[in-house]
Structures are given as C-alpha cells and as structure tokens.
Motif scaffolding. Sequence first.
Motif, PDB file in Angstrom:
ATOM      1  N   MET A  28       0.845  -1.171   0.000  1.00  0.00           N
ATOM      2  CA  MET A  28       0.000   0.000   0.000  1.00  0.00           C
ATOM      3  C   MET A  28       0.892   1.235   0.000  1.00  0.00           C
ATOM      4  O   MET A  28       1.836   1.331   0.757  1.00  0.00           O
ATOM      5  CB  MET A  28      -0.907   0.010   1.227  1.00  0.00           C
ATOM      6  N   ALA A  29       0.558   2.172  -0.832  1.00  0.00           N
ATOM      7  CA  ALA A  29       1.345   3.385  -0.957  1.00  0.00           C
ATOM      8  C   ALA A  29       0.950   4.414   0.093  1.00  0.00           C
ATOM      9  O   ALA A  29      -0.139   4.354   0.656  1.00  0.00           O
ATOM     10  CB  ALA A  29       1.149   3.972  -2.347  1.00  0.00           C
ATOM     11  N   ASN A  30       1.837   5.360   0.328  1.00  0.00           N
ATOM     12  CA  ASN A  30       1.528   6.482   1.205  1.00  0.00           C
ATOM     13  C   ASN A  30       0.549   7.413   0.512  1.00  0.00           C
ATOM     14  O   ASN A  30       0.436   7.428  -0.709  1.00  0.00           O
ATOM     15  CB  ASN A  30       2.806   7.255   1.534  1.00  0.00           C
ATOM     16  N   ARG A  31      -0.143   8.208   1.301  1.00  0.00           N
ATOM     17  CA  ARG A  31      -1.030   9.235   0.774  1.00  0.00           C
ATOM     18  C   ARG A  31      -0.723  10.540   1.498  1.00  0.00           C
ATOM     19  O   ARG A  31      -0.395  10.550   2.679  1.00  0.00           O
ATOM     20  CB  ARG A  31      -2.513   8.885   1.013  1.00  0.00           C
ATOM     21  N   LYS A  32      -0.861  11.640   0.798  1.00  0.00           N
ATOM     22  CA  LYS A  32      -0.705  12.956   1.414  1.00  0.00           C
ATOM     23  C   LYS A  32      -1.876  13.178   2.373  1.00  0.00           C
ATOM     24  O   LYS A  32      -3.022  12.888   2.039  1.00  0.00           O
ATOM     25  CB  LYS A  32      -0.711  14.057   0.361  1.00  0.00           C
ATOM     26  N   GLN A  33      -1.568  13.692   3.554  1.00  0.00           N
ATOM     27  CA  GLN A  33      -2.600  13.919   4.560  1.00  0.00           C
ATOM     28  C   GLN A  33      -3.696  14.828   4.019  1.00  0.00           C
ATOM     29  O   GLN A  33      -4.877  14.560   4.208  1.00  0.00           O
ATOM     30  CB  GLN A  33      -1.983  14.521   5.818  1.00  0.00           C
ATOM     31  N   ARG A  34      -3.333  15.890   3.332  1.00  0.00           N
ATOM     32  CA  ARG A  34      -4.349  16.824   2.825  1.00  0.00           C
ATOM     33  C   ARG A  34      -5.267  16.160   1.807  1.00  0.00           C
ATOM     34  O   ARG A  34      -6.454  16.472   1.740  1.00  0.00           O
ATOM     35  CB  ARG A  34      -3.699  18.079   2.262  1.00  0.00           C
ATOM     36  N   ASP A  35      -4.730  15.203   1.018  1.00  0.00           N
ATOM     37  CA  ASP A  35      -5.554  14.494   0.036  1.00  0.00           C
ATOM     38  C   ASP A  35      -6.539  13.555   0.724  1.00  0.00           C
ATOM     39  O   ASP A  35      -7.700  13.450   0.312  1.00  0.00           O
ATOM     40  CB  ASP A  35      -4.679  13.704  -0.934  1.00  0.00           C
ATOM     41  N   VAL A  36      -6.084  12.879   1.777  1.00  0.00           N
ATOM     42  CA  VAL A  36      -6.962  11.979   2.540  1.00  0.00           C
ATOM     43  C   VAL A  36      -8.065  12.794   3.207  1.00  0.00           C
ATOM     44  O   VAL A  36      -9.244  12.434   3.140  1.00  0.00           O
ATOM     45  CB  VAL A  36      -6.154  11.163   3.575  1.00  0.00           C
ATOM     46  N   GLU A  37      -7.704  13.904   3.824  1.00  0.00           N
ATOM     47  CA  GLU A  37      -8.692  14.740   4.494  1.00  0.00           C
ATOM     48  C   GLU A  37      -9.715  15.295   3.496  1.00  0.00           C
ATOM     49  O   GLU A  37     -10.916  15.315   3.782  1.00  0.00           O
ATOM     50  CB  GLU A  37      -7.995  15.872   5.243  1.00  0.00           C
TER      51      GLU A  37
ATOM     52  N   LEU B 151       0.794  10.030   5.058  1.00  0.00           N
ATOM     53  CA  LEU B 151       0.229   8.985   5.915  1.00  0.00           C
ATOM     54  C   LEU B 151       0.691   7.648   5.357  1.00  0.00           C
ATOM     55  O   LEU B 151       0.443   7.342   4.197  1.00  0.00           O
ATOM     56  CB  LEU B 151      -1.298   9.076   5.929  1.00  0.00           C
ATOM     57  N   GLY B 152       1.355   6.859   6.180  1.00  0.00           N
ATOM     58  CA  GLY B 152       1.887   5.580   5.756  1.00  0.00           C
ATOM     59  C   GLY B 152       0.881   4.453   5.879  1.00  0.00           C
ATOM     60  O   GLY B 152      -0.243   4.641   6.352  1.00  0.00           O
ATOM     61  N   PRO B 153       1.288   3.246   5.468  1.00  0.00           N
ATOM     62  CA  PRO B 153       0.386   2.096   5.466  1.00  0.00           C
ATOM     63  C   PRO B 153      -0.214   1.759   6.825  1.00  0.00           C
ATOM     64  O   PRO B 153      -1.384   1.386   6.898  1.00  0.00           O
ATOM     65  CB  PRO B 153       1.266   0.951   4.969  1.00  0.00           C
ATOM     66  N   VAL B 154       0.546   1.881   7.887  1.00  0.00           N
ATOM     67  CA  VAL B 154       0.028   1.533   9.219  1.00  0.00           C
ATOM     68  C   VAL B 154      -1.097   2.487   9.612  1.00  0.00           C
ATOM     69  O   VAL B 154      -2.181   2.059  10.021  1.00  0.00           O
ATOM     70  CB  VAL B 154       1.161   1.536  10.268  1.00  0.00           C
TER      71      VAL B 154
ATOM     72  N   VAL C   6     -11.098   7.475  -0.277  1.00  0.00           N
ATOM     73  CA  VAL C   6     -10.432   8.783  -0.289  1.00  0.00           C
ATOM     74  C   VAL C   6      -9.918   9.160  -1.677  1.00  0.00           C
ATOM     75  O   VAL C   6      -9.781  10.341  -1.976  1.00  0.00           O
ATOM     76  CB  VAL C   6      -9.307   8.876   0.775  1.00  0.00           C
ATOM     77  N   ASP C   7      -9.650   8.171  -2.529  1.00  0.00           N
ATOM     78  CA  ASP C   7      -9.202   8.463  -3.896  1.00  0.00           C
ATOM     79  C   ASP C   7     -10.388   8.666  -4.837  1.00  0.00           C
ATOM     80  O   ASP C   7     -10.198   9.021  -5.993  1.00  0.00           O
ATOM     81  CB  ASP C   7      -8.317   7.339  -4.429  1.00  0.00           C
ATOM     82  N   CYS C   8     -11.587   8.404  -4.368  1.00  0.00           N
ATOM     83  CA  CYS C   8     -12.873   8.685  -5.016  1.00  0.00           C
ATOM     84  C   CYS C   8     -13.499   7.606  -5.899  1.00  0.00           C
ATOM     85  O   CYS C   8     -14.626   7.809  -6.334  1.00  0.00           O
ATOM     86  CB  CYS C   8     -12.857  10.018  -5.747  1.00  0.00           C
TER      87      CYS C   8
END
Length: 95
Positions: free
Chosen positions: A1-10, A52-55, A75-77
């Motif tokens: 699983m890849a990381n995601r930017k916190q602002r993108d997740v929010e 935000l990492g996988p954990v 979150v990715d839609c």
Amino acid sequence: MANRKQRDVEAGLRKKGFEQRTNDHQFFVYYRASDQKKTSIRTKTSHGGSDLGPVLLGLMAKQCGLSKEQFLDLVDCPLSREAYEEILRTAKLIV
C-alpha cells in the motif's frame, strides 16, 4: 500500500460525508447522506500535514469500517458515498 498525502486523505473524507472538527487533531465524523444524522463512524489525523503511511491508513480504514483497499478507494474517489453507506449498512455499523 502506498503512502497518501494527509491533505488528500482529508479532502477525500470531506467529499464523502465526513465533517472535520479541529482540536489537538483533525477529527472526522461521518454523517449519513439520507438525513445528515451523525454516526458513530469517526477517524482522525494529526496537525503534522505529512504523508500517511500504510500503518496509519490501515488504522483509519478500520475506524471507518473498511478494508485498507476500500479506504483508499473511498479517499481516492472510486468508491461513492452511496456504496460506502451500503458497506456500512451491510456491516451493521449504521442503520
């Protein structure tokens, strides 16, 4: 699983019916689409603004009643709000 930017997740959470509350963390509470009633589904992020990492993504997925893959779809839609609510109803996390 890849990381995601916190602002993108929010941003993804807000688009799917989560309301953001700021305190010592960024809290997100889910409101049903049908009547805008608050549910028990909630998650949070810190003020750090980092990736935000996988954990952490896995923990957020669990708090939202989803698998990691489903959470990323949320979150990715690709996962719609209606489909998310159906998952929650099937799991008896909302009525």
